[in-house]
Design a protein around this motif. Structure first.
Motif, PDB file in Angstrom:
ATOM      1  N   ALA A   5      43.342  38.497  26.392  1.00  0.00           N
ATOM      2  CA  ALA A   5      43.312  37.396  27.354  1.00  0.00           C
ATOM      3  C   ALA A   5      44.546  37.423  28.245  1.00  0.00           C
ATOM      4  O   ALA A   5      44.452  37.352  29.480  1.00  0.00           O
ATOM      5  N   PHE A   6      45.722  37.537  27.611  1.00  0.00           N
ATOM      6  CA  PHE A   6      46.954  37.427  28.385  1.00  0.00           C
ATOM      7  C   PHE A   6      47.169  38.622  29.307  1.00  0.00           C
ATOM      8  O   PHE A   6      47.387  38.456  30.516  1.00  0.00           O
ATOM      9  N   TYR A   7      47.119  39.818  28.765  1.00  0.00           N
ATOM     10  CA  TYR A   7      47.456  40.983  29.581  1.00  0.00           C
ATOM     11  C   TYR A   7      46.361  41.316  30.593  1.00  0.00           C
ATOM     12  O   TYR A   7      46.648  41.909  31.641  1.00  0.00           O
ATOM     13  N   GLY A   8      45.125  40.925  30.297  1.00  0.00           N
ATOM     14  CA  GLY A   8      44.074  41.122  31.287  1.00  0.00           C
ATOM     15  C   GLY A   8      44.354  40.353  32.562  1.00  0.00           C
ATOM     16  O   GLY A   8      44.180  40.864  33.675  1.00  0.00           O
ATOM     17  N   PRO A  47      35.871  40.495  24.004  1.00  0.00           N
ATOM     18  CA  PRO A  47      37.032  40.954  24.778  1.00  0.00           C
ATOM     19  C   PRO A  47      36.595  41.666  26.051  1.00  0.00           C
ATOM     20  O   PRO A  47      35.481  42.180  26.145  1.00  0.00           O
ATOM     21  N   ALA A  48      37.500  41.667  27.021  1.00  0.00           N
ATOM     22  CA  ALA A  48      37.254  42.374  28.275  1.00  0.00           C
ATOM     23  C   ALA A  48      37.866  43.762  28.205  1.00  0.00           C
ATOM     24  O   ALA A  48      38.840  43.994  27.481  1.00  0.00           O
ATOM     25  N   LYS A  49      37.304  44.668  28.974  1.00  0.00           N
ATOM     26  CA  LYS A  49      37.883  45.998  29.056  1.00  0.00           C
ATOM     27  C   LYS A  49      39.137  45.939  29.917  1.00  0.00           C
ATOM     28  O   LYS A  49      39.127  45.386  31.016  1.00  0.00           O
ATOM     29  N   LEU A  50      40.230  46.489  29.405  1.00  0.00           N
ATOM     30  CA  LEU A  50      41.504  46.488  30.132  1.00  0.00           C
ATOM     31  C   LEU A  50      41.871  47.901  30.572  1.00  0.00           C
ATOM     32  O   LEU A  50      41.512  48.868  29.904  1.00  0.00           O
ATOM     33  N   PRO A  51      42.630  48.033  31.662  1.00  0.00           N
ATOM     34  CA  PRO A  51      43.077  46.942  32.540  1.00  0.00           C
ATOM     35  C   PRO A  51      41.927  46.387  33.359  1.00  0.00           C
ATOM     36  O   PRO A  51      40.975  47.104  33.687  1.00  0.00           O
ATOM     37  N   ARG A  52      42.026  45.103  33.681  1.00  0.00           N
ATOM     38  CA  ARG A  52      41.002  44.507  34.526  1.00  0.00           C
ATOM     39  C   ARG A  52      41.084  45.124  35.927  1.00  0.00           C
ATOM     40  O   ARG A  52      42.181  45.370  36.440  1.00  0.00           O
ATOM     41  N   PRO A  53      39.946  45.345  36.566  1.00  0.00           N
ATOM     42  CA  PRO A  53      39.992  45.786  37.961  1.00  0.00           C
ATOM     43  C   PRO A  53      40.595  44.678  38.814  1.00  0.00           C
ATOM     44  O   PRO A  53      40.486  43.488  38.491  1.00  0.00           O
ATOM     45  N   LEU A  54      41.246  45.031  39.894  1.00  0.00           N
ATOM     46  CA  LEU A  54      41.947  44.045  40.701  1.00  0.00           C
ATOM     47  C   LEU A  54      40.997  43.124  41.466  1.00  0.00           C
ATOM     48  O   LEU A  54      41.433  42.086  41.978  1.00  0.00           O
ATOM     49  N   ASP A  55      39.734  43.468  41.514  1.00  0.00           N
ATOM     50  CA  ASP A  55      38.729  42.578  42.109  1.00  0.00           C
ATOM     51  C   ASP A  55      37.950  41.846  41.015  1.00  0.00           C
ATOM     52  O   ASP A  55      36.784  41.496  41.205  1.00  0.00           O
ATOM     53  N   TYR A  56      38.628  41.584  39.890  1.00  0.00           N
ATOM     54  CA  TYR A  56      37.915  40.990  38.745  1.00  0.00           C
ATOM     55  C   TYR A  56      37.319  39.625  39.075  1.00  0.00           C
ATOM     56  O   TYR A  56      36.269  39.252  38.542  1.00  0.00           O
ATOM     57  N   MET A  57      37.950  38.859  39.953  1.00  0.00           N
ATOM     58  CA  MET A  57      37.380  37.548  40.290  1.00  0.00           C
ATOM     59  C   MET A  57      36.122  37.693  41.126  1.00  0.00           C
ATOM     60  O   MET A  57      35.163  36.925  40.958  1.00  0.00           O
TER      61      MET A  57
END
Length: 271
Positions: free
Chosen positions: A172-175, A72-82
């Motif tokens: 996955a979804f909320y990230g 799993p990823a740490k949430l919330p994802r940073p807005l520069d995640y891409m």
């Protein structure tokens, strides 16, 4: 390294699920596939297998952290995640699989990540980039559709359907959804990277894409100095590789062969 057909790679602090179809990276050029914002390695379906059969390349598809069976990823994802995926994770992954030469093929978020990578690191191993419904800026239609899918996730069987593919489905979804619906994300813009891409690009765009307009294609044509081949598929939405699989496969395979044939020509032949 020798890659099993399926497995996990430890990249940073995450275990990333992957599929490897065809010859390994040390034996042949490799197409590295980067999935959409709610995708994973398995959600490509048989498209990677068909792409491998059509090209003879090795095809490597993986699930980013938070997706599929990956950590799993740490949430919330940073807005520069891409940007983080392109500049921090993807270089390590390519090195880990022994990537020597080939192309990046990305869909939606994956296309954006591929564009960032190609426009920032100047990796000579990447000979071309195929972008399926990529995003370079945030459009009103994107936000509206992503808001609608949040409602569907919380009120219909969408969550259950996605749970078939994602071990940590809410992650996955909320990230993904949370980042795109953050008001500050409206200023997200990766178009500056496009001017620094030095390899050919193929863009495959559905004319009826509910997540982005042809403005995304226009931005690439305006900003890129490299060759940009564009195919707009009439009546096709955000997932051309599912909605128009034969056309998308043919375009992708033809582009791959054209760019790789140039690089695989024997060198030093007399005129």
């Amino acid at each position: 390294m020798t890659l099993s057909p399926t497995g996990f790679l430890r990249i940073g602090d995450a275990d990333l699920q992957y599929r490897m179809i065809g010859p390994s990276p040390e034996a042949a050029p490799t197409i590295v596939m980067l999935h959409e914002g709610l995708g994973c390695s398995e959600l490509w379906g048989d498209f990677p297998d068909r792409l491998q059969a059509a090209t003879g390349a090795g095809v490597f598809a993986y699930s980013r952290a938070g997706y599929g069976a990956s950590s799993p990823a740490k949430l919330p994802r940073p807005l520069d995640y891409m940007q983080i995926e392109a500049l921090e994770v993807l270089p390590k992954l390519l090195d880990a699989i022994g990537f020597r030469r080939g192309i990046l093929l990305g869909h939606s978020d994956g296309g954006s990540i591929a564009a960032i990578y190609a426009g920032s690191l100047g990796d000579h191993r990447v000979r071309a980039v195929t972008l399926i419904a990529p995003h370079f800026i945030v459009e009103n239609v994107s936000v509206a559709s992503i808001a609608e899918i949040k409602t569907a996730y919380e009120t219909t069987d969408l969550r259950a359907r996605l749970a078939r593919w994602h071990r940590n489905v809410d992650n996955a979804f909320y990230g993904w959804n949370g980042a795109w619906l953050d008001p500050q994300f409206r200023t997200w813009d990766i178009s500056d990277y496009l001017a620094y891409i030095r390899v050919p690009i193929a863009i495959i765009q559905g004319a009826a894409d509910q997540y982005g307009t042809l403005r995304q294609v226009e931005i690439a044509q305006e900003e890129c100095y490299c060759p940009v081949d564009v195919t707009v598929l009439p009546g096709v939405g955000h997932s051309p590789h599912r909605e128009a699989v034969d056309a998308t496969l043919a375009i992708s395979a033809e582009f791959y062969k054209a760019v790789m044939d140039i690089h695989e020509q024997p060198q030093g032949r007399a005129a």
